[in-house]
Structure formats: structure tokens, C-alpha cells
Design an enzyme around this catalytic site. Structure first.
Site, PDB file in Angstrom:
ATOM      1  N   LYS A 199       0.858  -1.179   0.000  1.00 60.59           N
ATOM      2  CA  LYS A 199       0.000   0.000   0.000  1.00 60.59           C
ATOM      3  C   LYS A 199       0.897   1.233   0.000  1.00 60.59           C
ATOM      4  O   LYS A 199       1.694   1.425   0.923  1.00 60.59           O
ATOM      5  CB  LYS A 199      -0.886  -0.015   1.255  1.00 60.59           C
ATOM      6  CG  LYS A 199      -1.684   1.248   1.448  1.00 60.59           C
ATOM      7  CD  LYS A 199      -2.601   1.136   2.646  1.00 60.59           C
ATOM      8  CE  LYS A 199      -3.316   2.436   2.925  1.00 60.59           C
ATOM      9  NZ  LYS A 199      -4.191   2.328   4.089  1.00 60.59           N
ATOM     10  N   GLU A 237       7.410  -5.916   0.686  1.00 59.44           N
ATOM     11  CA  GLU A 237       6.250  -5.838   1.585  1.00 59.44           C
ATOM     12  C   GLU A 237       5.275  -6.979   1.298  1.00 59.44           C
ATOM     13  O   GLU A 237       4.775  -7.634   2.210  1.00 59.44           O
ATOM     14  CB  GLU A 237       5.507  -4.510   1.390  1.00 59.44           C
ATOM     15  CG  GLU A 237       6.259  -3.278   1.825  1.00 59.44           C
ATOM     16  CD  GLU A 237       6.127  -3.008   3.323  1.00 59.44           C
ATOM     17  OE1 GLU A 237       5.448  -3.786   4.016  1.00 59.44           O
ATOM     18  OE2 GLU A 237       6.732  -2.022   3.783  1.00 59.44           O
ATOM     19  N   LYS A 252      -2.246  -1.390  -3.815  1.00 57.31           N
ATOM     20  CA  LYS A 252      -3.124  -0.244  -3.627  1.00 57.31           C
ATOM     21  C   LYS A 252      -2.321   1.038  -3.665  1.00 57.31           C
ATOM     22  O   LYS A 252      -1.276   1.080  -3.011  1.00 57.31           O
ATOM     23  CB  LYS A 252      -3.802  -0.403  -2.263  1.00 57.31           C
ATOM     24  CG  LYS A 252      -4.570   0.810  -1.794  1.00 57.31           C
ATOM     25  CD  LYS A 252      -5.037   0.602  -0.394  1.00 57.31           C
ATOM     26  CE  LYS A 252      -5.810   1.829   0.022  1.00 57.31           C
ATOM     27  NZ  LYS A 252      -6.341   1.729   1.341  1.00 57.31           N
TER      28      LYS A 252
HETATM   29  C1  PBG Z   1      -6.910   3.437   6.191  1.00 56.74           C
HETATM   30  C2  PBG Z   1      -7.273   3.263   4.758  1.00 56.74           C
HETATM   31  C3  PBG Z   1      -7.162   4.209   3.730  1.00 56.74           C
HETATM   32  C4  PBG Z   1      -7.742   3.635   2.607  1.00 56.74           C
HETATM   33  C5  PBG Z   1      -8.144   2.349   2.957  1.00 56.74           C
HETATM   34  N1  PBG Z   1      -7.834   2.131   4.295  1.00 56.74           N
HETATM   35  C6  PBG Z   1      -6.663   5.617   3.750  1.00 56.74           C
HETATM   36  C7  PBG Z   1      -5.287   5.905   4.137  1.00 56.74           C
HETATM   37  O1  PBG Z   1      -4.424   5.035   4.247  1.00 56.74           O
HETATM   38  O2  PBG Z   1      -5.059   7.080   4.354  1.00 56.74           O
HETATM   39  C8  PBG Z   1      -7.907   4.302   1.274  1.00 56.74           C
HETATM   40  C9  PBG Z   1      -9.061   3.831   0.464  1.00 56.74           C
HETATM   41  C10 PBG Z   1      -9.445   4.737  -0.648  1.00 56.74           C
HETATM   42  O3  PBG Z   1      -8.850   5.810  -0.891  1.00 56.74           O
HETATM   43  O4  PBG Z   1     -10.421   4.375  -1.339  1.00 56.74           O
HETATM   44  N2  PBG Z   1      -5.701   2.939   6.583  1.00 56.74           N
HETATM   45 ZN    ZN Z   2      -5.112   3.653   8.707  1.00 62.38          ZN
END
Ligand code: PBG
Ligand code: ZN
Length: 328
Positions: A199, A237, A252
Site C-alpha cells: 500500500k 512488503e 493499492k
Molecule cells: C486506512 C485506509 C485508507 C484507505 C483504505 N484504508 C486511507 C489511508 O491510508 O489514508 C484508502 C481507500 C481509498 O482511498 O479508497 N488505513
Molecule cells: Zn489507517
């Protein structure tokens, strides 16, 4: 014989029927996981301004909203919770509350849709007062091991409520093994563990943070989320999460990271999900609103790209619009 005029690729695309015959099949609706925002209470259906067509929903409203979605063949949701009012704290303890919005919504959804595959997002940022994905240590960094402990408690609370799978998104080292261990210890041996394994720290989460009210009040998430300037570490990761016992991996965001989807899927035999995040969804909406492109045709093109790159499933806000996008 190797080129024009013997070779004419246009033969393969002369008519619509010929093009259909040689096309890769569209991803089925069963490949889509719809991310939804659940709020406490009842009869709540609040528009999210930054994400056209998406709402914050109480569990009863989500049951209603799901009917036409399930009717299209979509079989899965990913639940995001929220904590309202006071009670957000340093460690994000309200995330593990057995009476939290997510924990309460799961049995309600299960009763209405017994076969629905229910995943939950496991993170702390919507529950900490400072908006980071874990408690902070004395230096102001997010305390990795304390976060893992808390994340494991949250995952167990979701499994206990009946989630089919938990998806930790905090990007803490060791969070997958900590959660797997806690699930096993508590007897949840069947719970799927879907790692948000790679991510990236991305601008593409903006609309989501607005929906979730989860932007960090200070600093950013670059100290724990992957760097788009360091693709090798980003791949590590995912490989580490596989070794820690994840059932599926995830990349992601999706659209700026198609190379990463391809790379992770070629290095692992685990399913590789792609999270088609809020910014990717809202950008297409914004462009279509300005008349720069057609909304559903552009969504379709972008979803094909994600599956061409090798994604096995997609987590996408387009899921409820499957029929409009793929015309079936
Ligand atoms: C929280 C999380 C996020 C998203 C999913 N879980 C936001 C972030 O990491 O700031 C993003 C999902 C999206 O933008 O659709 N950890
Ligand atoms: Zn978070």
C-alpha cells in the site's frame, strides 16, 4: 510474411462480432468487492460529496442499498467503520469495541444476505485522536509493535462479529503474523486474512479521508506506507506478508501501480487483489462531469487495465454500477 501487406491486424477487429470474439472476457461481478462506509445508528444515508454515488450508511440502510448490487451478481463488501463523537484516543481503542458500527453491521448483513462475503478493513486511523494508523511513541513516530497489538484486537473483534475475512491496512511490520496468531489463539481458524500488502503513500486517498474523517491531524503516512520511489521495497512488503500467512495480497492504489500488480502476481501464487481507490474513482467522475470523457466507458477501460495487469479481484467503488459499466 511477417508484416504488411500480408499481415493486416484490422481483420481481427473489422466488425463488432469479430471484436467480441477475440476480446478477453470482461471481469465477472463476482470479482468485485464493494468498499462501504458504515456509521452507527439507523436510517442514515449521507451523501459523500467527494465521491459521487457513495454514501455513509447505517446498517439498516446498507441492507437496502445492497439489494440491487447483489442482484447484479456482486458477492462481496469491504466494511469501513467510523467513530463519532468523543472517545477517539491515543491508541484507537474504539476500533475494537464489540458495539462499534462495523461489529454491529456484520450480523445484520449476514442475516439479510447469508452468502455475502464480508471483509472488514482493520486499521486505527478512524479511531485515533491524531488520525494516524497506530499509537505514537515518544518521538512522534507510529509505534509499530503497539499498533500490531491493537490491530490484532480489532481483527479478532471483527472475526467474532462474523466477518469472513479481515484486511489490515495499517502497513505495520509484522501485522499479518500478529493478527494470524491472535485469530488462531481465539479459535478463528477459518477467517481469511487479506493483507493490504503493498500500500503506497498516495495522493489518491483524498476523497476517502474526507468520507472517513481519517486524515492525520499532523504529518503524513510516509513513515509507514510504501514509497512509490522505492519499488523493490514495495515488492518485499508483499512477499513478507505472504510469508507471514496472508491468504491474499493486495496492491493499492491500482491505476498508477499497474506495474506493481503485474510484478507481485508474477512473484507470488497468492491471489493479488487491486484496490481501485477513492481518488481513482472520483477523478473519473470529475473528468466526466467536465465533459472530458464518458463516465462508464472510462470506468470500464480503467477496470480492464487493472485485470490485464494481473489482478485477481478488484476492490472498487464501481461495484454497484457493474451493469451500467459492463452492459450486462
Ligand atoms: C486506512 C485506509 C485508507 C484507505 C483504505 N484504508 C486511507 C489511508 O491510508 O489514508 C484508502 C481507500 C481509498 O482511498 O479508497 N488505513
Ligand atoms: Zn489507517
Amino acid at each position: 510474411m511477417n508484416g504488411y501487406p500480408d499481415v493486416r491486424l484490422r481483420r481481427l477487429r473489422r466488425t463488432a462480432a469479430i471484436r467480441d470474439m477475440f476480446a478477453m472476457p470482461p471481469p465477472g461481478p463476482e470479482k468485485f468487492i464493494w468498499p462501504v462506509f458504515v456509521v452507527p445508528g439507523a436510517r442514515r444515508r449521507e451523501r459523500i460529496d467527494s465521491m459521487p454515488g457513495q454514501f455513509r450508511l447505517s446498517a439498516d440502510e446498507l441492507v437496502k442499498e445492497l439489494a440491487p448490487v447483489v442482484a447484479q451478481g456482486v458477492k462481496s463488501v469491504l466494511l469501513f467503520g467510523q467513530h463519532e463523537g468523543d472517545g477517539k484516543d491515543e491508541i484507537g481503542a474504539p476500533a475494537a469495541d464489540p458495539h462499534g458500527a462495523v461489529q454491529r453491521a456484520i450480523p445484520v448483513l449476514r442475516a439479510a444476505y447469508p452468502d455475502l462475503v464480508i471483509f472488514t478493513d482493520v486499521c486505527l486511523c478512524a479511531y485515533t485522536a491524531h488520525g494516524h494508523c497506530g499509537p505514537r511513541d515518544g518521538d512522534g513516530d507510529v509505534d509499530n509493535d503497539a499498533a500490531c497489538e491493537m490491530l490484532a484486537r480489532v481483527a479478532v473483534s471483527h472475526a467474532r462479529a462474523g466477518a469472513d475475512g479481515v484486511a489490515p491496512s495499517a502497513m505495520m511490520d509484522g501485522q499479518i503474523s500478529a493478527i494470524r496468531q491472535a485469530l488462531d489463539d481465539e479459535g478463528f481458524k477459518k477467517t481469511l486474512l487479506v493483507a493490504y500488502s503493498t500500500k503506497f503513500a498516495s495522493q489518491m486517498y483524498g476523497p476517502f479521508r474526507d468520507a472517513e474523517n481519517s486524515a492525520p491531524s499532523q504529518g503524513d503516512r510516509q513513515g509507514y506506507q510504501a514509497s512509490f520511489r522505492d519499488p523493490k521495497t514495495a515488492i518485499r512488503e508483499s512477499l513478507l506478508d505472504e510469508a507471514e500467512g496472508a491468504d491474499a495480497l493486495m496492491v493499492k492504489p491500482a491505476l498508477f501501480y499497474l506495474d506493481m500488480i503485474r510484478e507481485v502476481s508474477s512473484r507470488s501464487l497468492l491471489p493479488v487483489m487491486a484496490y481501485n481507490v477513492s481518488g481513482e474513482y472520483s477523478m473519473i467522475h470529475a473528468a466526466a462531469e467536465k465533459g472530458y470523457c464518458d463516465l462508464h466507458a472510462t470506468a470500464r477501460e480503467s477496470l480492464y487495465a487493472i485485470f490485464r495487469a494481473g489482478a485477481s479481484q478488484v476492490i472498487s467503488y464501481w461495484a454497484p454500477f457493474y451493469r451500467e459499466i459492463f452492459g450486462k
